[in-house]
Scaffold this motif. Structure first.
Motif, PDB file in Angstrom:
ATOM      1  N   MET A  51       0.809  -1.206   0.000  1.00 59.70           N
ATOM      2  CA  MET A  51       0.000   0.000   0.000  1.00 59.70           C
ATOM      3  C   MET A  51       0.853   1.272   0.000  1.00 59.70           C
ATOM      4  O   MET A  51       0.333   2.375  -0.123  1.00 59.70           O
ATOM      5  N   LYS A  52       2.158   1.098   0.121  1.00 63.09           N
ATOM      6  CA  LYS A  52       3.055   2.252   0.115  1.00 63.09           C
ATOM      7  C   LYS A  52       3.029   2.974  -1.225  1.00 63.09           C
ATOM      8  O   LYS A  52       3.352   4.164  -1.299  1.00 63.09           O
ATOM      9  N   THR A  53       2.636   2.256  -2.285  1.00 62.97           N
ATOM     10  CA  THR A  53       2.587   2.879  -3.606  1.00 62.97           C
ATOM     11  C   THR A  53       1.537   3.982  -3.678  1.00 62.97           C
ATOM     12  O   THR A  53       1.562   4.793  -4.605  1.00 62.97           O
ATOM     13  N   ALA A  54       0.626   3.992  -2.711  1.00 65.53           N
ATOM     14  CA  ALA A  54      -0.424   5.007  -2.699  1.00 65.53           C
ATOM     15  C   ALA A  54       0.016   6.302  -2.035  1.00 65.53           C
ATOM     16  O   ALA A  54      -0.774   7.259  -1.965  1.00 65.53           O
ATOM     17  N   ALA A  55       1.245   6.368  -1.553  1.00 67.52           N
ATOM     18  CA  ALA A  55       1.712   7.549  -0.817  1.00 67.52           C
ATOM     19  C   ALA A  55       1.513   8.853  -1.582  1.00 67.52           C
ATOM     20  O   ALA A  55       1.022   9.844  -1.002  1.00 67.52           O
ATOM     21  N   PRO A  56       1.857   8.934  -2.884  1.00 68.19           N
ATOM     22  CA  PRO A  56       1.645  10.203  -3.601  1.00 68.19           C
ATOM     23  C   PRO A  56       0.175  10.621  -3.636  1.00 68.19           C
ATOM     24  O   PRO A  56      -0.140  11.815  -3.597  1.00 68.19           O
ATOM     25  N   VAL A  57      -0.738   9.644  -3.703  1.00 70.11           N
ATOM     26  CA  VAL A  57      -2.166   9.955  -3.734  1.00 70.11           C
ATOM     27  C   VAL A  57      -2.610  10.493  -2.386  1.00 70.11           C
ATOM     28  O   VAL A  57      -3.335  11.506  -2.306  1.00 70.11           O
ATOM     29  N   PHE A  58      -2.194   9.840  -1.306  1.00 69.48           N
ATOM     30  CA  PHE A  58      -2.542  10.332   0.025  1.00 69.48           C
ATOM     31  C   PHE A  58      -1.939  11.708   0.281  1.00 69.48           C
ATOM     32  O   PHE A  58      -2.586  12.573   0.884  1.00 69.48           O
ATOM     33  N   LEU A  74      -6.355  -1.057  -5.046  1.00 74.48           N
ATOM     34  CA  LEU A  74      -6.303  -0.222  -3.846  1.00 74.48           C
ATOM     35  C   LEU A  74      -7.382   0.844  -3.948  1.00 74.48           C
ATOM     36  O   LEU A  74      -7.259   1.808  -4.705  1.00 74.48           O
ATOM     37  N   ASP A  75      -8.474   0.654  -3.204  1.00 77.14           N
ATOM     38  CA  ASP A  75      -9.574   1.605  -3.202  1.00 77.14           C
ATOM     39  C   ASP A  75      -9.450   2.533  -1.994  1.00 77.14           C
ATOM     40  O   ASP A  75      -9.075   2.094  -0.897  1.00 77.14           O
ATOM     41  N   ILE A  76      -9.789   3.780  -2.219  1.00 83.60           N
ATOM     42  CA  ILE A  76      -9.640   4.809  -1.185  1.00 83.60           C
ATOM     43  C   ILE A  76     -10.967   5.532  -1.015  1.00 83.60           C
ATOM     44  O   ILE A  76     -11.637   5.868  -1.999  1.00 83.60           O
ATOM     45  N   ALA A  77     -11.350   5.752   0.224  1.00 79.92           N
ATOM     46  CA  ALA A  77     -12.537   6.550   0.547  1.00 79.92           C
ATOM     47  C   ALA A  77     -12.069   7.877   1.119  1.00 79.92           C
ATOM     48  O   ALA A  77     -11.047   7.946   1.803  1.00 79.92           O
ATOM     49  N   THR A  78     -12.834   8.929   0.862  1.00 75.49           N
ATOM     50  CA  THR A  78     -12.416  10.250   1.333  1.00 75.49           C
ATOM     51  C   THR A  78     -13.623  11.131   1.647  1.00 75.49           C
ATOM     52  O   THR A  78     -14.710  10.934   1.088  1.00 75.49           O
ATOM     53  N   ILE A  79     -13.397  12.100   2.525  1.00 73.49           N
ATOM     54  CA  ILE A  79     -14.442  13.075   2.823  1.00 73.49           C
ATOM     55  C   ILE A  79     -14.481  14.188   1.776  1.00 73.49           C
ATOM     56  O   ILE A  79     -15.419  14.981   1.741  1.00 73.49           O
ATOM     57  N   LEU A  80     -13.470  14.257   0.914  1.00 68.90           N
ATOM     58  CA  LEU A  80     -13.438  15.281  -0.126  1.00 68.90           C
ATOM     59  C   LEU A  80     -14.467  14.983  -1.210  1.00 68.90           C
ATOM     60  O   LEU A  80     -14.730  13.824  -1.532  1.00 68.90           O
ATOM     61  N   THR A  81     -15.035  16.012  -1.781  1.00 68.42           N
ATOM     62  CA  THR A  81     -15.966  15.827  -2.901  1.00 68.42           C
ATOM     63  C   THR A  81     -15.177  15.463  -4.156  1.00 68.42           C
ATOM     64  O   THR A  81     -13.962  15.688  -4.224  1.00 68.42           O
ATOM     65  N   CYS A 109      -8.862   1.781   6.698  1.00 69.71           N
ATOM     66  CA  CYS A 109      -7.500   1.770   7.241  1.00 69.71           C
ATOM     67  C   CYS A 109      -6.777   3.018   6.764  1.00 69.71           C
ATOM     68  O   CYS A 109      -6.781   3.320   5.561  1.00 69.71           O
ATOM     69  N   ASP A 110      -6.181   3.780   7.700  1.00 71.64           N
ATOM     70  CA  ASP A 110      -5.454   4.981   7.277  1.00 71.64           C
ATOM     71  C   ASP A 110      -4.057   4.591   6.791  1.00 71.64           C
ATOM     72  O   ASP A 110      -3.660   3.426   6.841  1.00 71.64           O
ATOM     73  N   ARG A 111      -3.319   5.556   6.330  1.00 72.57           N
ATOM     74  CA  ARG A 111      -2.028   5.267   5.714  1.00 72.57           C
ATOM     75  C   ARG A 111      -1.011   4.756   6.721  1.00 72.57           C
ATOM     76  O   ARG A 111       0.000   4.152   6.344  1.00 72.57           O
ATOM     77  N   GLU A 112      -1.265   4.962   8.001  1.00 66.42           N
ATOM     78  CA  GLU A 112      -0.366   4.450   9.033  1.00 66.42           C
ATOM     79  C   GLU A 112      -0.715   3.032   9.462  1.00 66.42           C
ATOM     80  O   GLU A 112      -0.021   2.431  10.278  1.00 66.42           O
ATOM     81  N   GLY A 113      -1.816   2.501   8.941  1.00 65.70           N
ATOM     82  CA  GLY A 113      -2.200   1.137   9.287  1.00 65.70           C
ATOM     83  C   GLY A 113      -3.222   1.039  10.394  1.00 65.70           C
ATOM     84  O   GLY A 113      -3.534  -0.070  10.846  1.00 65.70           O
ATOM     85  N   ASN A 114      -3.762   2.153  10.863  1.00 65.32           N
ATOM     86  CA  ASN A 114      -4.790   2.122  11.902  1.00 65.32           C
ATOM     87  C   ASN A 114      -6.142   1.734  11.295  1.00 65.32           C
ATOM     88  O   ASN A 114      -6.550   2.280  10.268  1.00 65.32           O
ATOM     89  N   LEU A 115      -6.821   0.793  11.939  1.00 70.93           N
ATOM     90  CA  LEU A 115      -8.095   0.295  11.433  1.00 70.93           C
ATOM     91  C   LEU A 115      -9.276   1.051  12.019  1.00 70.93           C
ATOM     92  O   LEU A 115      -9.246   1.468  13.181  1.00 70.93           O
ATOM     93  N   PHE A 116     -10.324   1.201  11.208  1.00 68.51           N
ATOM     94  CA  PHE A 116     -11.571   1.818  11.638  1.00 68.51           C
ATOM     95  C   PHE A 116     -12.697   0.876  11.210  1.00 68.51           C
ATOM     96  O   PHE A 116     -12.848   0.583  10.031  1.00 68.51           O
ATOM     97  N   ASP A 117     -13.473   0.451  12.182  1.00 66.19           N
ATOM     98  CA  ASP A 117     -14.479  -0.592  11.948  1.00 66.19           C
ATOM     99  C   ASP A 117     -15.838  -0.098  12.428  1.00 66.19           C
ATOM    100  O   ASP A 117     -16.307  -0.464  13.509  1.00 66.19           O
TER     101      ASP A 117
END
Length: 404
Positions: free
Chosen positions: A1-8, A39-46, A120-128
């Motif tokens: 998932m490190k490849t997503a760093a530029p996107v985050f 790698l799917d990403i969810a965001t609060i941004l429109t 899961c955030d970029r640091e690996g913390n889970l949200f359930d």
């Protein structure tokens, strides 16, 4: 998932830390130690904000699902689907009207299964948000988020998704509430676009061992809604055993062939009903062909002739289907031998051309093809004799015997 760093980095430059999280399959598979694909990403941004953030960071932004809040970012040549948090406003069982939200719990409530609603955030913390997603993923429980019937009413394709995830990730007894809701809602499947059904069905059939899931589909009546000819799963079960024993790659189209009518017309109609691709439809139809006849006692010479006539792919498909339909009882050594021959023998090119026929004195026109085919039949009957001189002599004899 490190490849997503530029996107985050791009998204957080716009929305601040924590504005985006991984979600869905990549999180689920990481939890259970399975390979991570998309790698799917969810965001609060429109969506507009996502696009602005990506462009500002020099990344490509593609509006692949703008109506549902999805923008695909391309970074390092890899795509990342970024979807704004959503809540359903209206649904009709096939599509949903959504509104954007910044509430992660609202977004989780509109997802299909608990194990797909873990972030899961970029640091690996889970949200359930459902409180059950992590536990369900680790235990192999396929449980709908909230009320199963409600989730199915929102999108009846979730019935097939339940069986697909059961085939891929399920362990132990299936969730009773989910099974009951799928059984009760199976009539809704007829309202779905055939392409969506076929895509989901083929994904299900691509699982390592989908036999328990298919058996449950048959028991609940769901399978009959999709494939009325699939009354007996014995050939399907035998095909799975065959692939596992032979260490073959899972072949969803060939598995599907055991569930459709065992004739070319019926298979073609089933393929049309599912809106399969032209290649998939043609493969099913050819696999059901009865000429040349395929038997376990074919001689090597007959086998080579069949491979030359219908191609190694179709020959192999027919061998596997014949083996499966026979329940793999007896003749195992012979069937394996036929497959080995097909995979190891390369049909030689026919040594003559139309010009050779013309040079033999046959005038240009339809007769050239007729002569060429007769000599080719002779060449095949002589087991693809590797002797161009003999072929030319046969050509001369045929040409001399023809009335022009």
């Amino acid at each position: 998932m490190k490849t997503a760093a530029p996107v985050f980095d791009a998204l957080e430059a716009k929305g601040g830390p924590g504005c985006a999280r991984f979600v869905g399959g990549c999180v689920r598979n990481a939890l259970i130690g399975q390979p991570v694909g998309d790698l799917d990403i969810a965001t609060i941004l429109t969506p507009d904000q996502v696009t602005q953030a990506l462009v500002a960071a020099g990344l490509k932004a593609v509006p692949t699902g703008i109506d549902h809040g999805t923008i695909t970012a391309v970074a390092g040549g890899q795509p990342f689907e970024i979807t704004t948090l959503r809540r359903d406003v209206a649904t009709d069982g096939r599509r949903a009207v959504v509104a954007f939200t910044q509430d992660w719990s609202e977004d989780a409530q509109r997802r299909d299964f608990n194990l797909n609603a873990v972030y899961c955030d970029r640091e690996g913390n889970l949200f359930d948000p459902t409180g059950q997603g992590v536990a369900d993923a680790q235990a192999g429980r396929i449980v709908f988020v909230g009320d199963a019937a409600t989730r199915i009413e929102e999108d009846s394709l979730r019935i097939l998704r339940f069986f697909r995830f059961l085939a891929w990730y399920g362990k132990g007894e299936p969730d009773a509430a989910a099974v009951a809701a799928c059984t009760a809602g199976k009539g809704l499947l007829k309202n779905l676009a055939a392409e969506r059904v076929a895509k989901e069905l083929l994904k299900l059939l691509a699982a390592y061992d989908p036999r328990p899931a298919l058996a449950l589909m048959a028991q609940t009546g769901v399978l009959a809604e999709l494939l009325p000819a699939a009354q007996d799963l014995s050939a399907f079960n035998a095909m799975i055993e065959f692939e596992v024993d032979q260490l073959f790659t899972n072949d969803p189209v060939l598995r599907l062939a055991t569930l459709v009518p065992n004739d070319q017309i019926g298979a073609g109609k089933a393929a049309e009903a599912l809106r399969l691709s032209n290649d998939q439809k043609e493969r099913l139809i050819q696999a059901m062909g009865k000429t040349p006849r395929i038997t376990s006692w074919m001689s090597p010479r007959e086998s080579r002739r069949a491979v030359y006539q219908i191609g190694v792919g179709t020959f192999s498909d027919r061998i596997k289907l014949a083996w499966a339909n026979a329940g793999r009882t007896g003749a195992t050594h012979q069937w394996r031998g036929l497959l080995a021959l097909a995979e190891s023998w390369t049909p030689p090119p026919f040594p003559l051309t139309g010009q050779d026929v013309i040079n033999s004195g046959v005038p240009k026109g339809p007769m050239v093809g007729l002569v060429l085919r007769e000599v080719e039949d002779w060449w095949i009957d002589h087991d693809f004799i590797d002797d161009k001189f003999s072929a030319i002599e046969k050509l001369k004899a045929v040409a001399q015997g023809m009335a022009y």
